[in-house]
Scaffold this motif. Structure first.
Motif, PDB file in Angstrom:
ATOM      1  N   LYS A  99       0.868  -1.188   0.000  1.00 26.32           N
ATOM      2  CA  LYS A  99       0.000   0.000   0.000  1.00 26.32           C
ATOM      3  C   LYS A  99       0.893   1.223   0.000  1.00 26.32           C
ATOM      4  N   LEU A 100       0.629   2.111  -0.946  1.00 27.10           N
ATOM      5  CA  LEU A 100       1.354   3.375  -1.004  1.00 27.10           C
ATOM      6  C   LEU A 100       0.347   4.502  -0.930  1.00 27.10           C
ATOM      7  N   GLY A 101       0.361   5.177   0.201  1.00 25.31           N
ATOM      8  CA  GLY A 101      -0.542   6.303   0.391  1.00 25.31           C
ATOM      9  C   GLY A 101       0.191   7.619   0.247  1.00 25.31           C
ATOM     10  N   ARG A 102      -0.488   8.681   0.626  1.00 28.15           N
ATOM     11  CA  ARG A 102       0.116  10.009   0.547  1.00 28.15           C
ATOM     12  C   ARG A 102       1.142  10.215   1.649  1.00 28.15           C
ATOM     13  N   ARG A 103       0.856   9.668   2.845  1.00 27.46           N
ATOM     14  CA  ARG A 103       1.743   9.891   3.988  1.00 27.46           C
ATOM     15  C   ARG A 103       2.406   8.637   4.539  1.00 27.46           C
ATOM     16  N   SER A 104       1.944   7.455   4.133  1.00 28.70           N
ATOM     17  CA  SER A 104       2.561   6.232   4.659  1.00 28.70           C
ATOM     18  C   SER A 104       2.556   5.132   3.606  1.00 28.70           C
ATOM     19  N   ALA A 105       3.412   4.146   3.855  1.00 26.32           N
ATOM     20  CA  ALA A 105       3.514   3.000   2.952  1.00 26.32           C
ATOM     21  C   ALA A 105       3.620   1.729   3.779  1.00 26.32           C
ATOM     22  N   ASN A 106       3.060   0.658   3.246  1.00 23.47           N
ATOM     23  CA  ASN A 106       3.178  -0.670   3.835  1.00 23.47           C
ATOM     24  C   ASN A 106       3.958  -1.525   2.849  1.00 23.47           C
ATOM     25  N   ILE A 107       4.948  -2.250   3.350  1.00 20.07           N
ATOM     26  CA  ILE A 107       5.867  -3.002   2.502  1.00 20.07           C
ATOM     27  C   ILE A 107       6.057  -4.392   3.086  1.00 20.07           C
ATOM     28  N   ASP A 135      19.095 -19.809  -1.618  1.00 17.41           N
ATOM     29  CA  ASP A 135      19.169 -20.598  -2.848  1.00 17.41           C
ATOM     30  C   ASP A 135      17.929 -20.492  -3.717  1.00 17.41           C
ATOM     31  N   ASP A 136      16.772 -20.302  -3.103  1.00 16.20           N
ATOM     32  CA  ASP A 136      15.508 -20.364  -3.833  1.00 16.20           C
ATOM     33  C   ASP A 136      14.565 -19.288  -3.296  1.00 16.20           C
ATOM     34  N   PRO A 137      14.159 -18.328  -4.126  1.00 15.58           N
ATOM     35  CA  PRO A 137      13.245 -17.279  -3.650  1.00 15.58           C
ATOM     36  C   PRO A 137      11.927 -17.821  -3.093  1.00 15.58           C
ATOM     37  N   ALA A 138      11.551 -19.020  -3.506  1.00 16.35           N
ATOM     38  CA  ALA A 138      10.311 -19.617  -3.008  1.00 16.35           C
ATOM     39  C   ALA A 138      10.475 -20.180  -1.593  1.00 16.35           C
ATOM     40  N   ARG A 139      11.716 -20.216  -1.077  1.00 15.10           N
ATOM     41  CA  ARG A 139      11.979 -20.722   0.273  1.00 15.10           C
ATOM     42  C   ARG A 139      12.701 -19.650   1.100  1.00 15.10           C
ATOM     43  N   PRO A 140      11.955 -18.628   1.555  1.00 10.83           N
ATOM     44  CA  PRO A 140      12.599 -17.523   2.285  1.00 10.83           C
ATOM     45  C   PRO A 140      13.180 -17.976   3.619  1.00 10.83           C
ATOM     46  N   ILE A 141      14.278 -17.310   4.012  1.00 12.63           N
ATOM     47  CA  ILE A 141      14.863 -17.543   5.332  1.00 12.63           C
ATOM     48  C   ILE A 141      14.285 -16.568   6.350  1.00 12.63           C
ATOM     49  N   ALA A 142      13.733 -15.447   5.868  1.00 12.27           N
ATOM     50  CA  ALA A 142      13.112 -14.459   6.752  1.00 12.27           C
ATOM     51  C   ALA A 142      12.196 -13.563   5.925  1.00 12.27           C
ATOM     52  N   THR A 143      11.199 -13.026   6.599  1.00 11.24           N
ATOM     53  CA  THR A 143      10.297 -12.058   5.976  1.00 11.24           C
ATOM     54  C   THR A 143      10.123 -10.875   6.919  1.00 11.24           C
ATOM     55  N   ALA A 144       9.648  -9.776   6.375  1.00 12.97           N
ATOM     56  CA  ALA A 144       9.384  -8.603   7.210  1.00 12.97           C
ATOM     57  C   ALA A 144       8.171  -7.869   6.667  1.00 12.97           C
ATOM     58  N   VAL A 145       7.491  -7.189   7.566  1.00 19.26           N
ATOM     59  CA  VAL A 145       6.420  -6.257   7.226  1.00 19.26           C
ATOM     60  C   VAL A 145       6.855  -4.919   7.793  1.00 19.26           C
ATOM     61  N   MET A 146       6.841  -3.890   6.949  1.00 21.10           N
ATOM     62  CA  MET A 146       7.277  -2.556   7.359  1.00 21.10           C
ATOM     63  C   MET A 146       6.159  -1.548   7.133  1.00 21.10           C
ATOM     64  N   ASN A 147       6.042  -0.624   8.048  1.00 22.42           N
ATOM     65  CA  ASN A 147       5.166   0.538   7.900  1.00 22.42           C
ATOM     66  C   ASN A 147       6.058   1.763   7.995  1.00 22.42           C
ATOM     67  N   VAL A 148       5.991   2.613   6.974  1.00 22.29           N
ATOM     68  CA  VAL A 148       6.922   3.732   6.865  1.00 22.29           C
ATOM     69  C   VAL A 148       6.134   5.031   6.676  1.00 22.29           C
ATOM     70  N   LEU A 149       6.487   6.044   7.453  1.00 25.09           N
ATOM     71  CA  LEU A 149       5.931   7.372   7.297  1.00 25.09           C
ATOM     72  C   LEU A 149       6.756   8.103   6.235  1.00 25.09           C
ATOM     73  N   MET A 150       6.078   8.790   5.341  1.00 26.26           N
ATOM     74  CA  MET A 150       6.754   9.581   4.310  1.00 26.26           C
ATOM     75  C   MET A 150       6.492  11.048   4.609  1.00 26.26           C
ATOM     76  N   ALA A 151       7.481  11.686   5.262  1.00 20.83           N
ATOM     77  CA  ALA A 151       7.344  13.093   5.638  1.00 20.83           C
ATOM     78  C   ALA A 151       7.815  13.978   4.497  1.00 20.83           C
ATOM     79  N   ASP A 152       7.309  15.203   4.458  1.00 22.81           N
ATOM     80  CA  ASP A 152       7.759  16.151   3.435  1.00 22.81           C
ATOM     81  C   ASP A 152       9.249  16.389   3.561  1.00 22.81           C
ATOM     82  N   ALA A 153       9.900  16.440   2.411  1.00 20.81           N
ATOM     83  CA  ALA A 153      11.363  16.640   2.383  1.00 20.81           C
ATOM     84  C   ALA A 153      11.715  18.062   2.767  1.00 20.81           C
TER      85      ALA A 153
END
Length: 135
Positions: free
Chosen positions: A102-110, A117-135
């Motif tokens: 999800k990419l919003g105006r002020r935040s994103a979820n990733i 060896d194989d992208p279908a067999r991940p060793i770790a995963t993450a969920v991130m929530n990021v604030l996008m402040a004005d530069a």
């Protein structure tokens, strides 16, 4: 993030771990880190912090690439990151790439996955929530 292998766009922390842009999968950077003493935790295994750093860097990488594509500038500030360690990273190259859910105006979820060896067999995963402040 610039072209594949260009390290200057990565943070000093990412550079200290040896993280590089391996290639681009369309508009998504795929990052890699080689196994060496810098990222080793217990013998012959990645330290969890190094794996977490790879996931976080890949998450910010995909978000920065999308913002650049859209012509947007923002200061990225973490809201939270949740890492799930699925299996031990062994003594070989690890890769990671993110996906913006999800990419919003002020935040994103990733979501991010790291694998060896194989992208279908991940060793770790993450969920991130990021604030996008004005530069």
């Amino acid at each position: 993030m610039a072209e594949a292998g260009h390290i200057d766009a990565l943070t000093p922390y990412a550079r200290s771990l040896g993280i590089l842009v391996d290639r681009w999968d369309g508009d998504i950077p795929v990052l890699r880190v080689e196994f060496d003493a810098t990222v080793e935790g217990r013998p012959e295994h990645y330290h969890g912090g190094a794996t977490g750093g790879l996931l976080e860097t890949a998450g910010y990488g995909v978000l920065r690439a999308e913002l650049d594509r859209l012509g947007r500038t923002a200061v990225l500030k973490p809201i939270n990151i949740t890492v799930q360690y699925l299996s031990a990273g062994k003594s070989r190259t690890s890769y990671a790439k993110g996906r913006i859910t999800k990419l919003g105006r002020r935040s994103a979820n990733i979501t991010v996955e790291a694998w060896q060896d194989d992208p279908a067999r991940p060793i770790a995963t993450a969920v991130m929530n990021v604030l996008m402040a004005d530069a």
